[in-house]
Design a protein around this motif. Structure first.
Motif, PDB file in Angstrom:
ATOM      1  N   CYS A  82       0.827  -1.217   0.000  1.00  0.00           N
ATOM      2  CA  CYS A  82       0.000   0.000   0.000  1.00  0.00           C
ATOM      3  C   CYS A  82       0.855   1.258   0.000  1.00  0.00           C
ATOM      4  CB  CYS A  82      -0.947  -0.010   1.199  1.00  0.00           C
ATOM      5  SG  CYS A  82      -2.194  -1.311   1.164  1.00  0.00           S
ATOM      6  N   ASN A  83       1.882   1.276   0.839  1.00  0.00           N
ATOM      7  CA  ASN A  83       2.733   2.463   0.896  1.00  0.00           C
ATOM      8  C   ASN A  83       3.590   2.614  -0.356  1.00  0.00           C
ATOM      9  OD1 ASN A  83       2.032   3.602   3.449  1.00  0.00           O
ATOM     10  ND2 ASN A  83       3.129   1.940   4.453  1.00  0.00           N
ATOM     11  N   GLY A  84       4.036   1.489  -0.914  1.00  0.00           N
ATOM     12  CA  GLY A  84       4.810   1.568  -2.148  1.00  0.00           C
ATOM     13  C   GLY A  84       4.001   2.177  -3.276  1.00  0.00           C
ATOM     14  N   GLY A  85       2.753   1.716  -3.414  1.00  0.00           N
ATOM     15  CA  GLY A  85       1.879   2.286  -4.429  1.00  0.00           C
ATOM     16  C   GLY A  85       1.575   3.749  -4.170  1.00  0.00           C
ATOM     17  N   SER A 131       4.977   5.592   7.451  1.00  0.00           N
ATOM     18  CA  SER A 131       4.360   4.290   7.678  1.00  0.00           C
ATOM     19  C   SER A 131       5.224   3.140   7.177  1.00  0.00           C
ATOM     20  CB  SER A 131       2.990   4.249   6.991  1.00  0.00           C
ATOM     21  OG  SER A 131       2.376   2.991   7.118  1.00  0.00           O
ATOM     22  N   LEU A 132       5.910   3.354   6.054  1.00  0.00           N
ATOM     23  CA  LEU A 132       6.729   2.302   5.453  1.00  0.00           C
ATOM     24  C   LEU A 132       7.858   1.848   6.367  1.00  0.00           C
ATOM     25  CD1 LEU A 132       7.294   0.600   2.911  1.00  0.00           C
ATOM     26  CD2 LEU A 132       8.642   2.528   2.035  1.00  0.00           C
ATOM     27  N   GLU A 133       8.346   2.721   7.206  1.00  0.00           N
ATOM     28  CA  GLU A 133       9.448   2.372   8.104  1.00  0.00           C
ATOM     29  C   GLU A 133       9.134   1.139   8.939  1.00  0.00           C
ATOM     30  OE1 GLU A 133      10.931   5.536  10.522  1.00  0.00           O
ATOM     31  OE2 GLU A 133      10.690   7.023   8.947  1.00  0.00           O
ATOM     32  N   TYR A 153       7.319  -4.151  -4.195  1.00  0.00           N
ATOM     33  CA  TYR A 153       6.833  -2.788  -3.982  1.00  0.00           C
ATOM     34  C   TYR A 153       7.858  -1.915  -3.265  1.00  0.00           C
ATOM     35  CZ  TYR A 153       2.277  -3.597  -5.938  1.00  0.00           C
ATOM     36  OH  TYR A 153       1.263  -3.843  -6.831  1.00  0.00           O
ATOM     37  N   LEU A 154       8.708  -2.527  -2.438  1.00  0.00           N
ATOM     38  CA  LEU A 154       9.769  -1.736  -1.819  1.00  0.00           C
ATOM     39  C   LEU A 154      10.738  -1.239  -2.883  1.00  0.00           C
ATOM     40  CD1 LEU A 154      11.194  -0.632   0.684  1.00  0.00           C
ATOM     41  CD2 LEU A 154      12.415  -2.823   0.851  1.00  0.00           C
TER      42      LEU A 154
END
Length: 223
Positions: free
Chosen positions: A61-64, A89-91, A116-117
């Motif tokens: 989700c965060n990658g997108g 959030s990705l952290e 996605y990362l």
């Protein structure tokens, strides 16, 4: 998909098409995302952004979100808020690669997560000139070998939600290029040649150079 299409095909789209894409990214992407980031009342039940234990959902989700925010950031002011929330959030999910690059959900979801990362990190490097240190997070530099440590002649160690299939991970070339690691390059080439794994456009993007040797030099777990 919308972010990549908008960015790569921008010059081939007319303004009506561009506006339609931007509007849908905001209405169907950014607005639901902000509900998740701020944990406001909503119909969706799974609270991936505030889960006590993050999982592949977080990175996907965060990658997108990061890619979409960068794709339309110069035309949609809302993008700045999304980008800020997504990076923070990705952290929490990237930290789960520590200490040695393993992923607790198994190889299949490792592949989904690293996909996605890699897209998010390379998008930030291209658009912003920095990845904010994500590639230097503990475990990331070792994670390419996680695939091969868990894979033998008979297939992968298929714990968690994983079929008995070899993992197709173009991101191995990405990690190899970032680290200058010819071993990983050779391992990915061997995957495609010896295990009939199909390459993708991401292999073309991240493949850097033919290695000097096709011999893999990896340490055994024990002497």
């Amino acid at each position: 998909a919308m972010a990549i299409g908008y960015d790569w095909l921008y010059d081939y789209l007319d303004e009506t098409q561009r506006e339609k894409i931007r509007t849908n990214i905001v209405e169907k992407g950014f607005e639901p995302l902000m509900e998740d980031y701020r944990d406001t009342e909503r119909q969706r039940h799974y609270k991936w952004s505030v889960a006590e234990l993050p999982n592949n959902w977080n990175t996907v989700c965060n990658g997108g979100a990061i890619m979409a925010a960068l794709a339309i950031g110069d035309e949609e002011p809302y993008s700045a808020d999304i980008l800020n929330e997504a990076i923070i959030s990705l952290e929490s999910s990237v930290n789960l690669f520590a200490p040695d690059g393993a992923w607790f959900e198994g190889l299949a979801y490792w592949g989904y997560t690293i996909n996605y990362l890699a897209r998010a990190v390379t998008s930030m490097e291209s658009a912003l000139g920095t990845d904010y240190g994500f590639f230097k997070a503990p475990g990331i530099k070792n994670t390419g070998y996680y695939v091969y440590d868990l894979t033998g002649p008979g297939g992968p160690f298929n714990f968690s939600d994983m079929a008995n299939d070899y993992i197709n991970a173009p991101e191995i070339f990405w990690i190899a290029e970032k680290l200058g690691d010819e071993n990983l390059t050779v391992l990915r080439l061997n995957d495609m040649e010896e295990r009939n794994i199909t390459g993708s456009v991401r292999d073309i993007l991240w493949y850097s150079a033919e290695p000097d040797t096709r011999k893999v030099d990896m340490n055994l777990d024990s002497p």
